[in-house]
Design an enzyme around this catalytic site. Sequence first.
Site, PDB file in Angstrom:
ATOM      1  N   GLY A  12       0.776  -1.233   0.000  1.00 16.68           N
ATOM      2  CA  GLY A  12       0.000   0.000   0.000  1.00 16.68           C
ATOM      3  C   GLY A  12       0.808   1.283   0.000  1.00 16.68           C
ATOM      4  N   ASN A  14       1.591   2.986  -2.623  1.00 11.76           N
ATOM      5  CA  ASN A  14       0.922   3.913  -3.554  1.00 11.76           C
ATOM      6  C   ASN A  14      -0.341   4.493  -2.931  1.00 11.76           C
ATOM      7  OD1 ASN A  14       2.265   4.167  -6.326  1.00 11.76           O
ATOM      8  ND2 ASN A  14       2.436   1.978  -5.902  1.00 11.76           N
ATOM      9  N   ARG A  66     -14.645 -17.994  -9.018  1.00  8.60           N
ATOM     10  CA  ARG A  66     -14.184 -16.680  -9.495  1.00  8.60           C
ATOM     11  C   ARG A  66     -15.346 -15.749  -9.846  1.00  8.60           C
ATOM     12  NH1 ARG A  66      -9.272 -14.984  -8.036  1.00  8.60           N
ATOM     13  NH2 ARG A  66      -8.871 -13.067  -9.168  1.00  8.60           N
ATOM     14  N   ASN A 108      -4.861   2.619 -13.447  1.00  6.95           N
ATOM     15  CA  ASN A 108      -3.919   1.652 -12.873  1.00  6.95           C
ATOM     16  C   ASN A 108      -2.513   2.229 -12.910  1.00  6.95           C
ATOM     17  OD1 ASN A 108      -2.939  -1.007 -12.048  1.00  6.95           O
ATOM     18  ND2 ASN A 108      -2.210  -1.251 -14.154  1.00  6.95           N
ATOM     19  N   HIS A 110       1.323   1.038 -13.253  1.00  6.24           N
ATOM     20  CA  HIS A 110       2.132  -0.125 -13.646  1.00  6.24           C
ATOM     21  C   HIS A 110       3.616   0.259 -13.564  1.00  6.24           C
ATOM     22  CE1 HIS A 110       3.056  -3.920 -15.544  1.00  6.24           C
ATOM     23  NE2 HIS A 110       3.954  -3.259 -16.252  1.00  6.24           N
ATOM     24  N   ASP A 147      -8.727  -0.770 -19.769  1.00  5.34           N
ATOM     25  CA  ASP A 147      -9.726  -1.263 -20.724  1.00  5.34           C
ATOM     26  C   ASP A 147      -9.735  -2.782 -20.648  1.00  5.34           C
ATOM     27  OD1 ASP A 147      -7.528  -2.129 -22.111  1.00  5.34           O
ATOM     28  OD2 ASP A 147      -7.795  -0.769 -23.817  1.00  5.34           O
ATOM     29  N   GLY A 149      -8.154  -5.085 -22.205  1.00 10.65           N
ATOM     30  CA  GLY A 149      -6.873  -5.785 -22.311  1.00 10.65           C
ATOM     31  C   GLY A 149      -6.077  -5.648 -21.013  1.00 10.65           C
ATOM     32  N   ASP A 151      -3.092  -3.951 -19.372  1.00  9.41           N
ATOM     33  CA  ASP A 151      -2.164  -2.824 -19.520  1.00  9.41           C
ATOM     34  C   ASP A 151      -2.199  -2.202 -20.920  1.00  9.41           C
ATOM     35  OD1 ASP A 151      -1.298  -3.348 -16.882  1.00  9.41           O
ATOM     36  OD2 ASP A 151       0.266  -4.711 -17.584  1.00  9.41           O
TER      37      ASP A 151
HETATM   38  C1  GAR Z   1       3.691  -1.290  -7.271  1.00 12.04           C
HETATM   39  O1  GAR Z   1       5.031  -1.308  -7.727  1.00 12.04           O
HETATM   40  C2  GAR Z   1       2.739  -1.265  -8.456  1.00 12.04           C
HETATM   41  O2  GAR Z   1       3.210  -0.492  -9.522  1.00 12.04           O
HETATM   42  C3  GAR Z   1       2.688  -2.724  -8.817  1.00 12.04           C
HETATM   43  O3  GAR Z   1       2.634  -3.397  -7.576  1.00 12.04           O
HETATM   44  C4  GAR Z   1       3.330  -2.623  -6.590  1.00 12.04           C
HETATM   45  C5  GAR Z   1       2.436  -2.413  -5.383  1.00 12.04           C
HETATM   46  O4  GAR Z   1       3.061  -1.725  -4.351  1.00 12.04           O
HETATM   47  N1  GAR Z   1       1.574  -2.993  -9.657  1.00 12.04           N
HETATM   48  C6  GAR Z   1       1.605  -3.880 -10.649  1.00 12.04           C
HETATM   49  O5  GAR Z   1       2.556  -4.588 -10.892  1.00 12.04           O
HETATM   50  C7  GAR Z   1       0.316  -3.949 -11.480  1.00 12.04           C
HETATM   51  N2  GAR Z   1       0.503  -4.739 -12.665  1.00 12.04           N
HETATM   52  P1  GAR Z   1       2.245  -0.995  -3.192  1.00 12.04           P
HETATM   53  O6  GAR Z   1       1.254  -1.997  -2.638  1.00 12.04           O
HETATM   54  O7  GAR Z   1       3.296  -0.647  -2.164  1.00 12.04           O
HETATM   55  O8  GAR Z   1       1.583   0.215  -3.768  1.00 12.04           O
END
Ligand code: GAR
Length: 196
Positions: A12, A14, A66, A108, A110, A147, A149, A151
């Site tokens: 968490g 981010n 799911r 999102n 990435h 969307d 797909g 990413d």
């Molecule tokens: C982050 O690096 C984020 O960009 C990545 O997971 C991590 C989560 O960290 N997301 C992906 O790879 C999505 N495809 P966080 O829980 O500390 O924010």
Amino acid sequence: MLNIVVLVSGGGTNLQAIIDGIDNGFIKNTRIVGVISNNYGVHALERADKAGIDSFVVSPKDYPDREAFNEGLLEKVNSLAPDLIVLAGFLVVIPEKMIEAYPNKIINIHPSLIPSFCGTGYYGLKVHEAALKRGVKISGATVHYVDKGTDTGPIIMQKAVEVKEGDTPKELQQRIMEEAEWKILPAAINKIANSQ
Ligand code: GAR
């Protein structure tokens, strides 16, 4: 006021960058109306609690299959009536029904410069392992709309980060978080919240 729901799976950091950005005024006209995790006991949930934000767990373990989990997730999101859904390290494939229900309302973060090192199988540390294996000298992060797909949605913001000689995947991940992710995710939310 833009009401956002933040979806998380783990640490968490981010989410924390968004909470801090709202607190310090960098992100304007935005309120986090809920945090949803697909995992119990993760640090992201503590971060939400500490900030006084309602948090919820919608775990696949609590559903027979799911499809039922996807329904449960969509119901929880709907109950919070968000203007924007922010995937902040949410490592679950977003159900098609949710994408249809929230067109251009899901973003999102990435941890690479899309279209490099993205798509199915590229998440978390795997992204950085692949970047180091390929020997790129620059990586970074991307905020994009979600969307159907993986990413593939329109790019909102990107920031490049230098790869250093001898980096481990964890070192590269940390630098990309500090120099790119924790900056462009709050900036993208602020942009969306204040562009009308
Ligand atoms: C982050 O690096 C984020 O960009 C990545 O997971 C991590 C989560 O960290 N997301 C992906 O790879 C999505 N495809 P966080 O829980 O500390 O924010």
